[in-house]
Design an enzyme around this catalytic site. Sequence first.
Site, PDB file in Angstrom:
ATOM      1  CG  ASN A 121      -0.364  -0.281   2.646  1.00 14.90           C
ATOM      2  OD1 ASN A 121       0.455  -0.892   2.727  1.00 14.90           O
ATOM      3  ND2 ASN A 121      -0.880   0.697   3.397  1.00 14.90           N
ATOM      4  CB  CYS A 254      -2.393   0.483   8.089  1.00 13.02           C
ATOM      5  SG  CYS A 254      -0.832   1.322   8.351  1.00 13.02           S
ATOM      6  CD  GLU A 433      10.313  -1.851  13.230  1.00 11.07           C
ATOM      7  OE1 GLU A 433      11.075  -1.285  12.245  1.00 11.07           O
ATOM      8  OE2 GLU A 433      10.006  -2.903  12.954  1.00 11.07           O
TER       9      GLU A 433
END
Length: 452
Positions: A121, A254, A433
Amino acid sequence: MTEASKADVNQAVMAAKAAYQGEWGSYNVGQRVDMLYAVADEITRRFDDFVTAEMADTGQPKAIMTHAFIPRGAANFKVFADVIKNVATESFQTTTPDGLGAVNYAIRVPKGVIGVISPWNAPFLLMRWKVGPALACGNTVVVKPSEETPMTAALLGEVMQTVGLPNGVFNVVNGFGPNSTGEFLTHHPDVDAITFTGEAVTGTAIMKAAAEGMRDLSFELGGKNASLVFADCDFEQAVEGIYRSSFLNSGQVCLGAERVYVERPIFEKFVEALKCKVEGVKHGRPDDVDANYGPMISHEHQEKVLSYYKNAVEEGATVIVGGGVPDMPDDLKDGAWVEPTIWTGLPETATVMKEEVFGPCCHIAPFDDEQGVIRLANDTPYGLSTTIWTTDLSRGHRVAAKIDVGITWINSWFLRDLRTAFGGSKQSGIGREGGVHSLEFYTETRNICVKL
Ligand code: NAD
């Protein structure tokens, strides 16, 4: 597309292992930092090549590439170079019975060969976001980009060669996931850790693979994100923000909002305003300057999204706008188009209120009280992101602290500082992260105790 066999994957992993144990392993931090800066500069020099490749792979408008997805490429390598340059580790003085004491100090060491598996994506953004810190920390990588979008990983390989990164440090293998390249990579015993972005179901399969040999994992998975719009919000700002968060990249983000809750006094006005914005969408080719809306990544994904559209109506949705396939000119008819769609009127138990569609759609529901809407926002197995729209910042802070997600935006969306922690709660991910948080995954801390 080429599909790397088990033997090809083995060759890539072995090259990565040899580089880790060889030339790259002998680089000091300063040399790695210089290399990452050179990578960043070369990405900037080849900016247009990356934009063109990403447009061809995803079909998304050029503006998204030039303003959002590609520019971070260079910045990303520099940010992690700066993080590793400035990192400190702990030390403790310990008392001993003889009174002389001991000193403990920590060192951070790379993990070795990192398997990087990325989705389609935002292909370049999501892949380099992992490659940057992995290399900064002294690891080597084997990258498997999505089978739908392989091009920018190959281009990054060219960049690495141009700047003189030692052979074997950055490797790319192309192919599918199950029974293919992805699975060969995750099961390879010389892959020391795996970082993955994609669907939760795929994450489960990768977790099982990583259990062999107790390899460490970092997961960035799906979401069913809620947006909370309070009546005291800056109305125009909120409409624009929800429009972006539900429909940018044709809804294939997302972090996007598929569940929108609007405080009752402004509910109808909000639905109407968002509908007007969605009606202004113009589908077209990525390089068509008059178009601002791209297709789904594939016909397979188009079918999946359309099946959710059908299901929503069957479960009682009122379709405010969209709901089908747009009427396209003959030369574009075979694209994987879907209309951006808004629903109202669904119960919380409806399928599209529970499952991630990953398409250009949202459901808008009214709410009456703060506690109630917090409960609704949290009523999902996912926990990736949320947005809160209010001019009452006390409320913004109060509500943000109660929503079980990895990232909350107040009066904004998709505003990312690469130094901050990124990841999901619940089934939206494992680990964090970004900035120094990436060090937790890409290095191991060793303690050295010196008796004085
Ligand atoms: P996906 O899980 O289908 O595929 C992702 C990658 O995994 C691809 O490279 C694929 O080939 C590989 N893969 C698939 N099965 C595998 C297996 N068994 N073993 C090893 N590799 C395998 O996801 P997708 O459709 O490419 O991406 C969409 C999903 O990604 C959505 O759920 C979206 O929410 C999520 N996503 C999450 C984030 C985040 O930061 N949390 C970011 C982007 C996308």
